[in-house]
Design an enzyme around this catalytic site. Structure first.
Site, PDB file in Angstrom:
ATOM      1  N   HIS A  78      68.999  47.347 -58.904  1.00 61.81           N
ATOM      2  CA  HIS A  78      70.326  46.745 -58.999  1.00 61.81           C
ATOM      3  C   HIS A  78      70.847  46.643 -60.434  1.00 61.81           C
ATOM      4  O   HIS A  78      71.996  46.252 -60.644  1.00 61.81           O
ATOM      5  CB  HIS A  78      70.313  45.343 -58.384  1.00 61.81           C
ATOM      6  CG  HIS A  78      70.303  45.341 -56.882  1.00 61.81           C
ATOM      7  ND1 HIS A  78      69.371  46.039 -56.147  1.00 61.81           N
ATOM      8  CD2 HIS A  78      71.123  44.737 -55.981  1.00 61.81           C
ATOM      9  CE1 HIS A  78      69.602  45.856 -54.853  1.00 61.81           C
ATOM     10  NE2 HIS A  78      70.659  45.082 -54.728  1.00 61.81           N
ATOM     11  N   HIS A  93      90.561  79.277 -46.743  1.00 60.00           N
ATOM     12  CA  HIS A  93      90.021  79.017 -45.410  1.00 60.00           C
ATOM     13  C   HIS A  93      91.101  79.296 -44.364  1.00 60.00           C
ATOM     14  O   HIS A  93      91.919  78.431 -44.065  1.00 60.00           O
ATOM     15  CB  HIS A  93      89.564  77.563 -45.304  1.00 60.00           C
ATOM     16  CG  HIS A  93      88.527  77.176 -46.314  1.00 60.00           C
ATOM     17  ND1 HIS A  93      88.840  76.957 -47.644  1.00 60.00           N
ATOM     18  CD2 HIS A  93      87.190  76.975 -46.187  1.00 60.00           C
ATOM     19  CE1 HIS A  93      87.726  76.634 -48.285  1.00 60.00           C
ATOM     20  NE2 HIS A  93      86.720  76.641 -47.432  1.00 60.00           N
ATOM     21  N   HIS A 142      85.840  80.686 -41.197  1.00 60.02           N
ATOM     22  CA  HIS A 142      85.974  79.390 -41.866  1.00 60.02           C
ATOM     23  C   HIS A 142      86.428  79.531 -43.314  1.00 60.02           C
ATOM     24  O   HIS A 142      87.462  78.977 -43.698  1.00 60.02           O
ATOM     25  CB  HIS A 142      84.647  78.629 -41.800  1.00 60.02           C
ATOM     26  CG  HIS A 142      84.730  77.233 -42.329  1.00 60.02           C
ATOM     27  ND1 HIS A 142      84.780  76.938 -43.678  1.00 60.02           N
ATOM     28  CD2 HIS A 142      84.761  76.045 -41.688  1.00 60.02           C
ATOM     29  CE1 HIS A 142      84.850  75.636 -43.842  1.00 60.02           C
ATOM     30  NE2 HIS A 142      84.838  75.067 -42.650  1.00 60.02           N
ATOM     31  N   GLU A 198      81.122  50.164 -49.600  1.00 63.72           N
ATOM     32  CA  GLU A 198      81.690  50.374 -50.937  1.00 63.72           C
ATOM     33  C   GLU A 198      82.558  51.635 -50.999  1.00 63.72           C
ATOM     34  O   GLU A 198      83.668  51.610 -51.543  1.00 63.72           O
ATOM     35  CB  GLU A 198      80.568  50.471 -51.983  1.00 63.72           C
ATOM     36  CG  GLU A 198      79.738  49.218 -52.138  1.00 63.72           C
ATOM     37  CD  GLU A 198      78.554  49.157 -51.181  1.00 63.72           C
ATOM     38  OE1 GLU A 198      77.754  48.212 -51.286  1.00 63.72           O
ATOM     39  OE2 GLU A 198      78.425  50.076 -50.337  1.00 63.72           O
TER      40      GLU A 198
END
Length: 711
Positions: free
Chosen positions: A518, A26, A264, A456
């Protein structure tokens, strides 16, 4: 006076040449950010190329890691041990210049970035570690921890959801020494980002509690340098992190590629590189840097000076506070105290002696009470599930920051013994307990349990930054099913070989009524598939204590602890030493009255299912069938054992039956004849009903063994 334009063009030239030679990479972002790099490295960053690891250096993180050639160019030019041969070897096998920056591969790289957004989150962890260490160790007249954390990030980092988690935490923690420079070039692989990225970045970060500077011209080195200076001052004044929005031109200097998506992720091509050299007035051939540019970039002398100044200050600190200096050095080296092995032994023996029937999440907390009291570097936390994960202890009160000043709230500070009047005792506030090093020079006591909120992924990546910085051993908790959110950061810790400990509770259908959303089914084996990650699913208090001890001792491997919600009875055992090998014989047929009967099979079990295996062993004994029960709390650890030990635990001639409340796929590699598992999603019901419904009963395990023996 240094020619800043030539310094920036050197980065552009090396970036386009290296990408062209590799035919991969890149070039656009390095070329666009070159002036930002000149401003930071030549005027603000405190570093020493000859010693990339000196303790009080500034940290730099390239969050948009695809721009790696910018960083490699700067490291080469400033004098790190990264010769031109490595620049030419960009993205090649075993080079020091991999596609994305990797810690311990390239000198000067502080963390492994790759997936966008994690780098800025790592930087938040580094800045947090700096702030906490400064609070713990600095003393009036003796400042040994005082550095900034800088990060470059791009549009992709901003779009990734984890950047919101990181920004919110940095603002809440008032990380005034965190300065992020946003390469706002408006281009991603798919083109101009306007159709799909309309965020008001300034207002977003201000809402997160940051100072924001810009937008400014990111291709104007002077403007960028002034902004960094302003950010350092404002961060010192109000303890807020700063975002500098730098408007840049991707692929700057390339006549036909700058400002386009083609700059890019594609090599410019030989003809475009020729035209770019002409546009930049850079007449030098590929990979050639003139001496005057090297001289302008060379930071060896300045780096040696800044480190020498710190060494002098640290020597004065060590003379005044020898025990604190020794403790600081130990922790920054990642070494455990010399008496830790005894602490670990005592903790395991205590668990064995008490033989308590508790959930393994509670067994984890019991072990943590011992380990956090012995190790002041343990920095815990939970993603809004503290009462369920049980990651808090008496030695780890909540980490809090003064709402007015942003300073870390001290739990207590003891009067140093026989030190000068320069160390004034501060009044103690409410803290559950005081952890000190074994000396007459106590640490300033800070909160050591972090409330991460429902973040998380952010928690996992912040912990990676904390451990990459040094000084702390981070651990954090959530439910096992939410490890899916954390997974990529867990993988990065394994790739980096860093000691991060994940506490995953509610590890199975045993959590009951919360239902299949869960209930962890595939998660244990999913985590076991990650190379260099140790996964432990302990079956009682002793196994849990061993799992924690091994995780803390392993400085080059992260660990995931999978813990139950439901209570687990203690499994009697005599040889505690074999637990640390990942699997061991927990019960021979003799234990259930089968002394002279030939062993017919082996039942392998993990976690709460060890009790099922032991109960099935008794049922089979009543039918004159002798079986061995093997507890395998860590398949990943067992897999590393020598062949002789593996054969001793799992004799080849005996059929094997595995029992685990999860997918069966991974167990077949152990030559199992059958697996009592679950290859569907769970159900919502009380745990005892689910165990019966899915066949996790002693009767079904025994029947499975009988069926195997009848084949």
């Amino acid at each position: 006076m240094a020619n800043k334009a030539l310094m920036a063009n050197a980065i552009r030239a090396l970036a386009m040449d290296a990408v062209q030679q590799a035919n991969s990479g890149h070039p656009g972002a390095p070329m666009g950010m070159a002036d930002m790099a000149v401003a930071l490295w030549s005027e603000h960053l405190r570093y020493n190329p000859a010693n990339p690891h000196w303790f009080d250096r500034d940290r730099f993180v390239l969050s948009n890691g695809h721009a790696s050639m910018m960083l490699y160019s700067v490291l080469h030019l400033t004098g790190y041990d990264l010769p031109m041969s490595e620049i030419k070897n960009f993205r090649q096998l075993h080079s020091k210049t991999p596609g994305h920056p990797e810690i311990d591969v390239t000198p000067g790289v502080e963390t492994t970035t790759g997936p966008l957004g994690q780098g800025i989150t790592n930087a938040v962890g580094m800045a947090l570690a700096e702030k906490l260490l400064a609070t713990e160790f600095n003393r009036k007249g003796h400042t040994i921890v005082d550095h900034h954390t800088y990060a470059f990030l791009g549009d992709g980092c901003m779009m990734e959801g984890i950047s919101h988690e990181a920004a919110g935490l940095a603002g809440a923690w008032r990380l005034g020494k965190l300065i992020a420079l946003y390469d706002d070039n408006g281009i991603s692989i798919d083109g101009q980002v306007k159709p799909w990225f309309i965020d008001n970045t300034r207002e977003r970060f201000e809402a997160h509690g940051w100072n924001v500077i810009g937008p400014l011209d990111g291709n104007d080195e002077k403007d960028v340098s002034k902004a960094i200076a302003k950010a350092k001052k404002s961060g010192a004044d109000d303890n807020k992190p700063t975002l500098i929005i730098c408007k840049t031109i991707i692929g700057k200097g390339s006549p036909h590629r700058q400002g386009t998506a083609k700059a890019h992720g594609e090599a410019l091509g030989a003809e475009e590189i020729k035209l770019t050299r002409e546009a930049l007035h850079w007449p030098y051939p590929a990979f050639e840097i003139p001496k005057e540019v090297y001289d302008d970039w060379n930071h060896k002398a300045a780096g040696a000076e800044v480190e020498a100044d710190w060494n002098s200050r640290f020597a004065a600190y060590a003379a005044a506070f020898p025990a604190l200096a020794s403790e600081f050095t130990r922790r920054m080296r990642g070494e455990l105290p010399k008496d830790f092995n005894q602490t670990a032994f005592d903790t395991v023996v205590a668990a064995h002696t008490k033989a308590e029937t508790v959930a393994s999440r509670k067994a984890s907390q019991l072990a943590l009470e011992s380990f956090t009291a012995a190790l002041p570097e343990m920095l815990g936390g939970s993603a809004d599930l503290t009462g369920s994960n049980l990651t808090n202890t008496k030695s780890t009160p909540p980490l809090r920051f003064d709402p007015k000043t942003g300073a870390v709230v001290l739990g207590a500070i003891a009067q140093p013994a026989k030190q000068g009047a320069e160390d004034e005792a501060k009044p103690a506030s409410a803290a559950d307990s005081v952890v000190t090093v074994a000396s007459a020079e106590p640490l300033n006591i800070i909160g050591r349990h972090i409330n991460y909120g429902v973040r998380e992924f952010g928690m996992a990546a912040v912990m990676n930054g904390v451990t990459a910085h040094g000084g702390y051993i981070p651990y954090g908790g959530t439910f096992l099913t939410f490890s899916d959110y954390s997974r990529n950061a867990i993988r990065m810790a394994a790739l980096m070989k860093r000691r991060v400990i994940h506490v995953f509770t509610h590890d199975s259908i045993g959590l009951g009524e919360d239902g299949p959303t869960h209930q962890s089914i595939e998660h244990a084996w999913s985590l076991r598939l990650i190379p260099n990650l140790d996964v432990w699913r302990p079956g009682d208090t002793a196994e849990t204590a061993v799992a924690w001890a091994v995780a803390l001792q392993n400085a080059t491997r992260p660990t995931a602890l999978l813990l139950s919600r439901q209570n687990i009875a203690y499994a009697p055992k005599t040889d505690l030493g074999d637990i640390s090998r990942g699997a061991y014989v927990v019960s021979e047929p003799e234990a259930v009255g089968m002394k002279n009967k030939k062993t017919a099979a082996v039942i392998i079990a993990t976690g709460s299912e060890v009790q099922l295996a032991l109960a099935a062993q008794k049922l089979l004994a009543a039918k004159k069938i002798a079986v061995r029960v093997v507890s395998m709390p860590s398949t990943t650890t067992f897999d590393r054992q020598d062949v002789a030990y593996k054969k001793d635990v799992l004799p080849k001639k005996l059929p094997r039956i595995a029992v685990e409340m999860g997918v069966t796929a991974g167990w077949w590699k152990y030559g199992c004849a059958a697996v009592v598992g679950i290859d569907t999603f769970g159900e919502s019901a009380p745990a005892p009903e689910l165990f019966k419904y899915f066949g996790f009963t002693a009767e079904n395990v025994a029947a499975t063994v009988e069926a195997v023996l009848k084949r």
